[in-house]
Design a protein around this motif. Structure first.
Motif, PDB file in Angstrom:
ATOM      1  N   LEU A   1       0.840  -1.188   0.000  1.00  0.00           N
ATOM      2  CA  LEU A   1       0.000   0.000   0.000  1.00  0.00           C
ATOM      3  C   LEU A   1       0.877   1.240   0.000  1.00  0.00           C
ATOM      4  O   LEU A   1       1.810   1.337   0.809  1.00  0.00           O
ATOM      5  CB  LEU A   1      -0.912  -0.002   1.230  1.00  0.00           C
ATOM      6  N   VAL A   2       0.573   2.183  -0.873  1.00  0.00           N
ATOM      7  CA  VAL A   2       1.343   3.421  -0.962  1.00  0.00           C
ATOM      8  C   VAL A   2       0.392   4.605  -0.924  1.00  0.00           C
ATOM      9  O   VAL A   2      -0.457   4.741  -1.810  1.00  0.00           O
ATOM     10  CB  VAL A   2       2.190   3.464  -2.244  1.00  0.00           C
ATOM     11  N   GLU A   3       0.555   5.435   0.093  1.00  0.00           N
ATOM     12  CA  GLU A   3      -0.292   6.617   0.251  1.00  0.00           C
ATOM     13  C   GLU A   3       0.332   7.835  -0.412  1.00  0.00           C
ATOM     14  O   GLU A   3       1.559   7.919  -0.551  1.00  0.00           O
ATOM     15  CB  GLU A   3      -0.524   6.946   1.732  1.00  0.00           C
ATOM     16  N   SER A   4      -0.505   8.763  -0.789  1.00  0.00           N
ATOM     17  CA  SER A   4      -0.059  10.046  -1.315  1.00  0.00           C
ATOM     18  C   SER A   4      -1.144  11.075  -1.068  1.00  0.00           C
ATOM     19  O   SER A   4      -2.278  10.731  -0.701  1.00  0.00           O
ATOM     20  CB  SER A   4       0.264   9.953  -2.807  1.00  0.00           C
ATOM     21  N   GLY A   5      -0.782  12.346  -1.274  1.00  0.00           N
ATOM     22  CA  GLY A   5      -1.774  13.409  -1.168  1.00  0.00           C
ATOM     23  C   GLY A   5      -1.687  14.246   0.089  1.00  0.00           C
ATOM     24  O   GLY A   5      -2.419  15.227   0.229  1.00  0.00           O
ATOM     25  N   GLY A   6      -0.822  13.864   1.004  1.00  0.00           N
ATOM     26  CA  GLY A   6      -0.676  14.659   2.208  1.00  0.00           C
ATOM     27  C   GLY A   6       0.018  15.981   1.917  1.00  0.00           C
ATOM     28  O   GLY A   6       0.495  16.225   0.816  1.00  0.00           O
ATOM     29  N   GLY A   7       0.061  16.842   2.917  1.00  0.00           N
ATOM     30  CA  GLY A   7       0.723  18.120   2.752  1.00  0.00           C
ATOM     31  C   GLY A   7       0.310  19.095   3.813  1.00  0.00           C
ATOM     32  O   GLY A   7      -0.273  18.723   4.839  1.00  0.00           O
ATOM     33  N   LEU A   8       0.627  20.354   3.561  1.00  0.00           N
ATOM     34  CA  LEU A   8       0.312  21.436   4.483  1.00  0.00           C
ATOM     35  C   LEU A   8      -0.877  22.217   3.938  1.00  0.00           C
ATOM     36  O   LEU A   8      -0.888  22.613   2.763  1.00  0.00           O
ATOM     37  CB  LEU A   8       1.529  22.363   4.631  1.00  0.00           C
TER      38      LEU A   8
ATOM     39  N   TYR B   1     -10.449  -7.006  -0.096  1.00  0.00           N
ATOM     40  CA  TYR B   1     -10.165  -6.413   1.201  1.00  0.00           C
ATOM     41  C   TYR B   1     -11.055  -5.215   1.515  1.00  0.00           C
ATOM     42  O   TYR B   1     -11.177  -4.293   0.700  1.00  0.00           O
ATOM     43  CB  TYR B   1      -8.710  -5.945   1.267  1.00  0.00           C
ATOM     44  N   ALA B   2     -11.605  -5.229   2.723  1.00  0.00           N
ATOM     45  CA  ALA B   2     -12.103  -3.981   3.279  1.00  0.00           C
ATOM     46  C   ALA B   2     -10.886  -3.139   3.622  1.00  0.00           C
ATOM     47  O   ALA B   2      -9.806  -3.673   3.904  1.00  0.00           O
ATOM     48  CB  ALA B   2     -12.941  -4.245   4.522  1.00  0.00           C
ATOM     49  N   MET B   3     -11.044  -1.825   3.583  1.00  0.00           N
ATOM     50  CA  MET B   3      -9.913  -0.934   3.789  1.00  0.00           C
ATOM     51  C   MET B   3     -10.223   0.070   4.884  1.00  0.00           C
ATOM     52  O   MET B   3     -11.398   0.385   5.153  1.00  0.00           O
ATOM     53  CB  MET B   3      -9.591  -0.192   2.499  1.00  0.00           C
ATOM     54  N   GLY B   4      -9.168   0.586   5.463  1.00  0.00           N
ATOM     55  CA  GLY B   4      -9.347   1.601   6.486  1.00  0.00           C
ATOM     56  C   GLY B   4      -8.278   2.675   6.383  1.00  0.00           C
ATOM     57  O   GLY B   4      -7.178   2.429   5.872  1.00  0.00           O
ATOM     58  N   TRP B   5      -8.633   3.850   6.837  1.00  0.00           N
ATOM     59  CA  TRP B   5      -7.675   4.938   7.030  1.00  0.00           C
ATOM     60  C   TRP B   5      -7.513   5.161   8.532  1.00  0.00           C
ATOM     61  O   TRP B   5      -8.506   5.221   9.263  1.00  0.00           O
ATOM     62  CB  TRP B   5      -8.150   6.232   6.377  1.00  0.00           C
ATOM     63  N   PHE B   6      -6.282   5.316   8.948  1.00  0.00           N
ATOM     64  CA  PHE B   6      -5.954   5.559  10.345  1.00  0.00           C
ATOM     65  C   PHE B   6      -5.057   6.784  10.422  1.00  0.00           C
ATOM     66  O   PHE B   6      -4.441   7.177   9.435  1.00  0.00           O
ATOM     67  CB  PHE B   6      -5.216   4.344  10.930  1.00  0.00           C
ATOM     68  N   ARG B   7      -4.977   7.372  11.600  1.00  0.00           N
ATOM     69  CA  ARG B   7      -4.061   8.485  11.783  1.00  0.00           C
ATOM     70  C   ARG B   7      -3.438   8.427  13.173  1.00  0.00           C
ATOM     71  O   ARG B   7      -4.018   7.872  14.106  1.00  0.00           O
ATOM     72  CB  ARG B   7      -4.762   9.823  11.581  1.00  0.00           C
ATOM     73  N   GLN B   8      -2.263   8.994  13.254  1.00  0.00           N
ATOM     74  CA  GLN B   8      -1.583   9.059  14.537  1.00  0.00           C
ATOM     75  C   GLN B   8      -0.847  10.382  14.640  1.00  0.00           C
ATOM     76  O   GLN B   8      -0.015  10.700  13.789  1.00  0.00           O
ATOM     77  CB  GLN B   8      -0.611   7.899  14.717  1.00  0.00           C
ATOM     78  N   ALA B   9      -1.181  11.122  15.667  1.00  0.00           N
ATOM     79  CA  ALA B   9      -0.516  12.393  15.952  1.00  0.00           C
ATOM     80  C   ALA B   9       0.573  12.149  16.997  1.00  0.00           C
ATOM     81  O   ALA B   9       0.496  11.178  17.758  1.00  0.00           O
ATOM     82  CB  ALA B   9      -1.525  13.408  16.455  1.00  0.00           C
ATOM     83  N   PRO B  10       1.568  13.018  17.046  1.00  0.00           N
ATOM     84  CA  PRO B  10       2.648  12.839  18.027  1.00  0.00           C
ATOM     85  C   PRO B  10       2.115  12.750  19.446  1.00  0.00           C
ATOM     86  O   PRO B  10       1.294  13.577  19.865  1.00  0.00           O
ATOM     87  CB  PRO B  10       3.498  14.099  17.833  1.00  0.00           C
ATOM     88  N   GLY B  11       2.542  11.734  20.161  1.00  0.00           N
ATOM     89  CA  GLY B  11       2.141  11.583  21.549  1.00  0.00           C
ATOM     90  C   GLY B  11       0.752  11.022  21.749  1.00  0.00           C
ATOM     91  O   GLY B  11       0.284  10.916  22.891  1.00  0.00           O
ATOM     92  N   LYS B  12       0.089  10.654  20.651  1.00  0.00           N
ATOM     93  CA  LYS B  12      -1.273  10.128  20.762  1.00  0.00           C
ATOM     94  C   LYS B  12      -1.343   8.719  20.189  1.00  0.00           C
ATOM     95  O   LYS B  12      -0.495   8.305  19.396  1.00  0.00           O
ATOM     96  CB  LYS B  12      -2.263  11.039  20.040  1.00  0.00           C
TER      97      LYS B  12
ATOM     98  N   ALA C   1      -4.807   0.875   5.428  1.00  0.00           N
ATOM     99  CA  ALA C   1      -4.568  -0.513   5.799  1.00  0.00           C
ATOM    100  C   ALA C   1      -5.644  -1.400   5.197  1.00  0.00           C
ATOM    101  O   ALA C   1      -6.775  -0.959   4.974  1.00  0.00           O
ATOM    102  CB  ALA C   1      -4.546  -0.660   7.318  1.00  0.00           C
ATOM    103  N   ALA C   2      -5.280  -2.642   4.961  1.00  0.00           N
ATOM    104  CA  ALA C   2      -6.190  -3.643   4.409  1.00  0.00           C
ATOM    105  C   ALA C   2      -6.570  -4.627   5.499  1.00  0.00           C
ATOM    106  O   ALA C   2      -5.703  -5.165   6.207  1.00  0.00           O
ATOM    107  CB  ALA C   2      -5.528  -4.366   3.239  1.00  0.00           C
ATOM    108  N   ARG C   3      -7.871  -4.886   5.596  1.00  0.00           N
ATOM    109  CA  ARG C   3      -8.370  -5.767   6.644  1.00  0.00           C
ATOM    110  C   ARG C   3      -8.300  -7.219   6.216  1.00  0.00           C
ATOM    111  O   ARG C   3      -8.568  -7.557   5.056  1.00  0.00           O
ATOM    112  CB  ARG C   3      -9.810  -5.384   6.976  1.00  0.00           C
ATOM    113  N   ASP C   4      -7.960  -8.072   7.158  1.00  0.00           N
ATOM    114  CA  ASP C   4      -7.937  -9.511   6.917  1.00  0.00           C
ATOM    115  C   ASP C   4      -9.332  -9.969   6.479  1.00  0.00           C
ATOM    116  O   ASP C   4     -10.287  -9.823   7.230  1.00  0.00           O
ATOM    117  CB  ASP C   4      -7.533 -10.217   8.210  1.00  0.00           C
ATOM    118  N   PRO C   5      -9.452 -10.533   5.274  1.00  0.00           N
ATOM    119  CA  PRO C   5     -10.775 -10.916   4.776  1.00  0.00           C
ATOM    120  C   PRO C   5     -11.303 -12.222   5.357  1.00  0.00           C
ATOM    121  O   PRO C   5     -12.471 -12.556   5.158  1.00  0.00           O
ATOM    122  CB  PRO C   5     -10.543 -11.060   3.266  1.00  0.00           C
ATOM    123  N   ILE C   6     -10.450 -12.918   6.107  1.00  0.00           N
ATOM    124  CA  ILE C   6     -10.825 -14.235   6.609  1.00  0.00           C
ATOM    125  C   ILE C   6     -11.149 -14.220   8.099  1.00  0.00           C
ATOM    126  O   ILE C   6     -12.115 -14.837   8.549  1.00  0.00           O
ATOM    127  CB  ILE C   6      -9.706 -15.258   6.327  1.00  0.00           C
TER     128      ILE C   6
END
Length: 120
Positions: free
Chosen positions: A3-10, A31-42, A96-101
């Protein structure tokens, strides 16, 4: 599956970005798919999910009404349209891709992430 993401920025608060996640392989529509995020310290936060055919979607409370997840199986791509961005949306966004099984929800393939920074 890779999986390769793109499109982020300021972007300024109130602005929009569209993230893309391109998957390798021929079985993307398994696969079902999901988007996740993580901020510093969270902790990592689930942002949005989508079923294998796009028929079902789900959103975290903090992004409901502002973010939209979609997919194009012909292009092996899942998108995250982010509108009305807020400084608190600043994070690394990963698809991320969810386990289909597995019966339990388990994501088994992860991208490297793309940085989204929202200035006030």
């Amino acid at each position: 599956v890779q999986l390769v993401e793109s499109g982020g920025g300021l972007v300024q608060a109130g602005g929009s970005l569209r993230l893309s996640c391109v998957a390798s392989g021929r079985t993307f529509d398994s696969y079902a798919m999901g988007w996740f995020r993580q901020a510093p310290g969270k902790e990592r936060e689930e942002v949005a999910t989508i079923s294998w055919n796009g028929g079902n979607t789900g959103y975290g409370d903090s992004v409901k009404g502002r973010f939209t997840i979609s997919r194009d199986n012909a292009k092996n791509t899942v998108y995250l349209q982010m509108n009305s961005l807020k400084p608190e949306d600043t994070a690394i966004y990963t698809c991320a891709a969810r386990d289909p099984i597995a019966t339990a929800v388990r994501y088994i393939y992860w991208g490297q992430g793309t940085q989204v920074t929202v200035s006030s």
